[in-house]
Write a protein that holds these residues in place. Structure first.
Motif, PDB file in Angstrom:
ATOM      1  N   ARG A 288      23.575   6.588   1.977  1.00 51.72           N
ATOM      2  CA  ARG A 288      22.546   5.724   2.963  1.00 51.72           C
ATOM      3  C   ARG A 288      22.843   5.902   4.353  1.00 51.72           C
ATOM      4  O   ARG A 288      23.817   6.203   4.635  1.00 51.72           O
ATOM      5  CB  ARG A 288      22.380   4.241   2.378  1.00 51.72           C
ATOM      6  N   SER A 289      21.906   5.556   5.232  1.00 50.80           N
ATOM      7  CA  SER A 289      22.453   5.697   6.793  1.00 50.80           C
ATOM      8  C   SER A 289      21.925   4.507   7.265  1.00 50.80           C
ATOM      9  O   SER A 289      20.947   4.389   7.632  1.00 50.80           O
ATOM     10  CB  SER A 289      21.614   7.132   7.342  1.00 50.80           C
ATOM     11  N   GLU A 290      23.153   3.689   7.827  1.00 52.46           N
ATOM     12  CA  GLU A 290      22.789   2.479   8.164  1.00 52.46           C
ATOM     13  C   GLU A 290      22.422   2.402   9.806  1.00 52.46           C
ATOM     14  O   GLU A 290      22.772   3.354  10.463  1.00 52.46           O
ATOM     15  CB  GLU A 290      23.823   1.488   7.983  1.00 52.46           C
ATOM     16  N   ASN A 291      21.722   1.465  10.241  1.00 52.79           N
ATOM     17  CA  ASN A 291      21.439   1.266  11.734  1.00 52.79           C
ATOM     18  C   ASN A 291      22.678   0.671  12.520  1.00 52.79           C
ATOM     19  O   ASN A 291      22.820  -0.624  12.380  1.00 52.79           O
ATOM     20  CB  ASN A 291      20.303   0.406  11.790  1.00 52.79           C
ATOM     21  N   ARG A 292      23.388   1.459  13.435  1.00 58.60           N
ATOM     22  CA  ARG A 292      24.493   0.830  13.912  1.00 58.60           C
ATOM     23  C   ARG A 292      24.509   1.370  15.467  1.00 58.60           C
ATOM     24  O   ARG A 292      25.184   2.004  16.005  1.00 58.60           O
ATOM     25  CB  ARG A 292      25.806   1.534  13.600  1.00 58.60           C
ATOM     26  N   THR A 293      23.516   0.322  16.131  1.00 62.97           N
ATOM     27  CA  THR A 293      23.493   0.423  17.478  1.00 62.97           C
ATOM     28  C   THR A 293      23.662  -1.007  18.287  1.00 62.97           C
ATOM     29  O   THR A 293      23.017  -1.832  17.587  1.00 62.97           O
ATOM     30  CB  THR A 293      22.054   1.067  17.781  1.00 62.97           C
ATOM     31  N   THR A 294      24.409  -0.649  19.105  1.00 62.52           N
ATOM     32  CA  THR A 294      24.986  -2.157  19.811  1.00 62.52           C
ATOM     33  C   THR A 294      23.728  -2.795  20.605  1.00 62.52           C
ATOM     34  O   THR A 294      23.293  -3.855  20.456  1.00 62.52           O
ATOM     35  CB  THR A 294      25.942  -1.857  20.498  1.00 62.52           C
ATOM     36  N   TYR A 295      22.925  -1.842  21.447  1.00 64.18           N
ATOM     37  CA  TYR A 295      22.154  -2.430  22.448  1.00 64.18           C
ATOM     38  C   TYR A 295      20.605  -1.695  22.153  1.00 64.18           C
ATOM     39  O   TYR A 295      19.780  -1.710  23.012  1.00 64.18           O
ATOM     40  CB  TYR A 295      22.385  -2.072  23.885  1.00 64.18           C
ATOM     41  N   GLY A 296      20.558  -0.802  21.305  1.00 66.28           N
ATOM     42  CA  GLY A 296      19.296  -0.065  20.797  1.00 66.28           C
ATOM     43  C   GLY A 296      19.099   1.358  21.908  1.00 66.28           C
ATOM     44  O   GLY A 296      18.167   1.666  21.763  1.00 66.28           O
ATOM     45  N   ASP A 297      20.264   1.553  22.242  1.00 70.77           N
ATOM     46  CA  ASP A 297      20.183   2.670  23.432  1.00 70.77           C
ATOM     47  C   ASP A 297      20.862   3.886  22.759  1.00 70.77           C
ATOM     48  O   ASP A 297      21.776   3.715  21.876  1.00 70.77           O
ATOM     49  CB  ASP A 297      20.699   2.208  24.654  1.00 70.77           C
ATOM     50  N   ILE A 298      20.606   5.117  23.186  1.00 72.11           N
ATOM     51  CA  ILE A 298      21.123   6.269  22.803  1.00 72.11           C
ATOM     52  C   ILE A 298      23.061   6.140  23.053  1.00 72.11           C
ATOM     53  O   ILE A 298      23.422   6.666  22.098  1.00 72.11           O
ATOM     54  CB  ILE A 298      20.797   7.418  23.618  1.00 72.11           C
ATOM     55  N   GLU A 299      23.431   5.840  23.890  1.00 73.03           N
ATOM     56  CA  GLU A 299      24.847   5.977  23.995  1.00 73.03           C
ATOM     57  C   GLU A 299      25.559   4.972  23.033  1.00 73.03           C
ATOM     58  O   GLU A 299      26.479   5.384  22.413  1.00 73.03           O
ATOM     59  CB  GLU A 299      25.259   5.377  25.574  1.00 73.03           C
TER      60      GLU A 299
END
Length: 484
Positions: free
Chosen positions: A443-454
């Motif tokens: 699986r590939s989980e959503n790991r974004t802190t602020y929803g931005d590319i960086e």
């Protein structure tokens, strides 16, 4: 097997991206007139379903890709590459830029970085895979990378895995003087279940054959004017650029009947042997040099007590026929066919395999050297040590990984017969402590802190100083072996 995909909130808009906006669009030089032929050939292939058609896209797809990205043919020196180059005395160089920062660059910059590393600012009209002879796979170093993990995400959809793979290529050491480094993609074709680019339940241990290329890998925005990059052209362009980089390439393919479909219907080894062969042949026609066969050890119902797959696998004679047909149909006797968990037993050589990955021997230098001596007389097949495989749960410490690399890279008396070695992306670019290789396969989980590319890209990799120090230590091991 289930999968949830990671979300990276960013879009590469190739009609408005930083691609020489002040210059008038030019047609690429030394190429035929571009058309929709790449897309049309895929449509014809899919309609034919299980009939090997080969590659009918543009014959210079890397040039076409660069022109679509930039609107120009000129390639310029990349200053960031010059400033962050790991230089060897053999002229085989790479960049030390952090992987998360490489993913934030444009594909244009990545291609120019590769040309800067080569000190050759032109995409050749005719691109060959690095030549290490027909038996190169017997002593190669295999590095598996999951393009879905690093792919771009727009909302709940993933794409551009191949473009992001190109961005990482400058940081992967090229092949050494005596043996090839080969990048294995965990996925080429869609996972079974449909909507493969949606964040959902799609294990990369499954595949839907003859349904085109996985949309995780391709871009739907690669166009300039009325010129588009077909899916097959994008794959061929990736392989050509990897070959320019000095790397071999390959794909992972399952063998378990219950883990495959053909255009959505259940796969059967009684009925769909040809569909499997044709899918492998198409991958070779698209430029791949090797095929890693999942569950290959168990062919012919061998050691089934340890079999973890779903459904039947080929019988012994069937597998012999499959490997011979792949080579015969493609005319590529140099194709490397790697068997998962295969040992030094001659049955695997007789199956047509080139290499096997025999688990748990890289921790001891003496053990790897013992295996080298035992197998040095066989120049057709060898089973080699693993640094880590697709079942890596991220619990190995950096010292253990580095020690395995040192042992695997140095335990030989004649480099012409060195054992093949196997590693994952995390062994060069450590993954975030909050994920691991096996989770990313499932699986590939959503790991974004602020929803931005960086923050999205930062959360793919371990950005600690310890991880960076480890990466430099790994680079030193590559550098020590690259001139041998």
């Amino acid at each position: 097997m289930e999968i949830n995909r990671n979300s990276i909130q960013a879009v590469n808009n190739y009609s408005t991206n930083k691609v020489a906006n002040n210059k008038k669009d030019e047609k690429p030089q030394n190429t035929r007139s571009y058309s929709e032929s790449g897309l049309n050939s895929v449509a014809v292939y899919n309609k034919a379903a299980i009939n090997f058609k080969g590659y009918y896209g543009d014959q210079q797809p890397a040039k076409k890709l660069f022109w679509i990205l930039t609107g120009r043919n000129e390639i310029f020196k990349d200053n960031e590459t010059e400033q962050n180059m790991y230089r060897t005395s053999y002229g085989k160089n790479w960049v030390t830029t952090n992987p998360e920062d490489l993913l934030k660059r444009t594909p244009e910059q990545a291609i120019q970085s590769i040309c800067t590393l080569n000190n050759h600012y032109e995409i050749p009209s005719y691109i060959l895979s690095p030549n290490y002879g027909d038996k190169w796979g017997r002593r190669a170093n295999y590095i598996e990378i999951n393009p879905r993990t690093i792919a771009l995400t727009m909302g709940d959809e993933k794409q551009e895995g191949l473009l992001n793979m190109i961005k990482l290529l400058p940081a992967i050491p090229p092949s050494s003087k005596s043996y090839a480094n080969c990048v294995i993609l965990s996925q080429l074709y869609p996972a079974k279940g449909g909507n493969d680019n949606k964040i959902g339940e799609h294990s990369l241990y499954t595949v839907d054959l003859h349904s085109g290329i996985s949309p995780n890998l391709t871009s739907r925005n690669l166009a300039r004017g009325n010129q588009r990059m077909g899916d097959d052209e994008q794959v061929k362009a990736f392989n050509d650029i990897a070959h320019i980089r000095g790397l071999k390439t390959g794909i992972r393919m399952p063998l378990s009947e219950g883990q495959m479909t053909v255009q959505g219907r259940p796969f059967s080894w009684d009925r769909d042997e040809k569909a499997f062969i044709d899918a492998c042949c198409w991958a070779v026609e698209l430029g791949f040099d090797s095929i890693f066969l999942d569950s290959a050890k168990h062919v012919g119902d061998y050691d089934m007590v340890n079999y973890c797959g779903e459904g039947r696998i080929p019988n012994y004679r069937q597998m012999q026929y499959i490997t011979s047909q792949i080579r015969e149909k493609t005319g590529r006797n140099d194709i490397s066919i790697i068997g998962e968990k295969c040992t030094d037993d001659n049955r695997f050589k007789d199956l047509g395999y080139t290499a096997g990955n025999d688990w748990s021997k890289a921790d001891s230098f003496d053990s790897v050297m013992h295996e080298f001596r035992k197998q040095a007389s066989n120049d057709e097949y060898a089973a080699g040590p693993i640094i880590s495989d697709d079942n890596d749960y991220g619990d190995l410490d950096f010292n253990t990984r580095l020690n395995r690399i040192k042992n695997a890279f140095n335990a030989y008396e004649d480099i012409s017969y060195r054992l093949p070695t196997y590693m994952q992306m995390t062994d060069i670019f450590p993954l975030s402590p909050y994920t691991n290789t096996h989770e990313q396969m499932m699986r590939s989980e959503n790991r974004t802190t602020y929803g931005d590319i960086e923050s999205s890209y930062n959360n793919i990799f371990n950005t600690s100083q310890e991880a960076r120090d480890y990466r430099m230590a790994v680079y030193n091991e590559f550098a020590n072996s690259i001139g041998q």
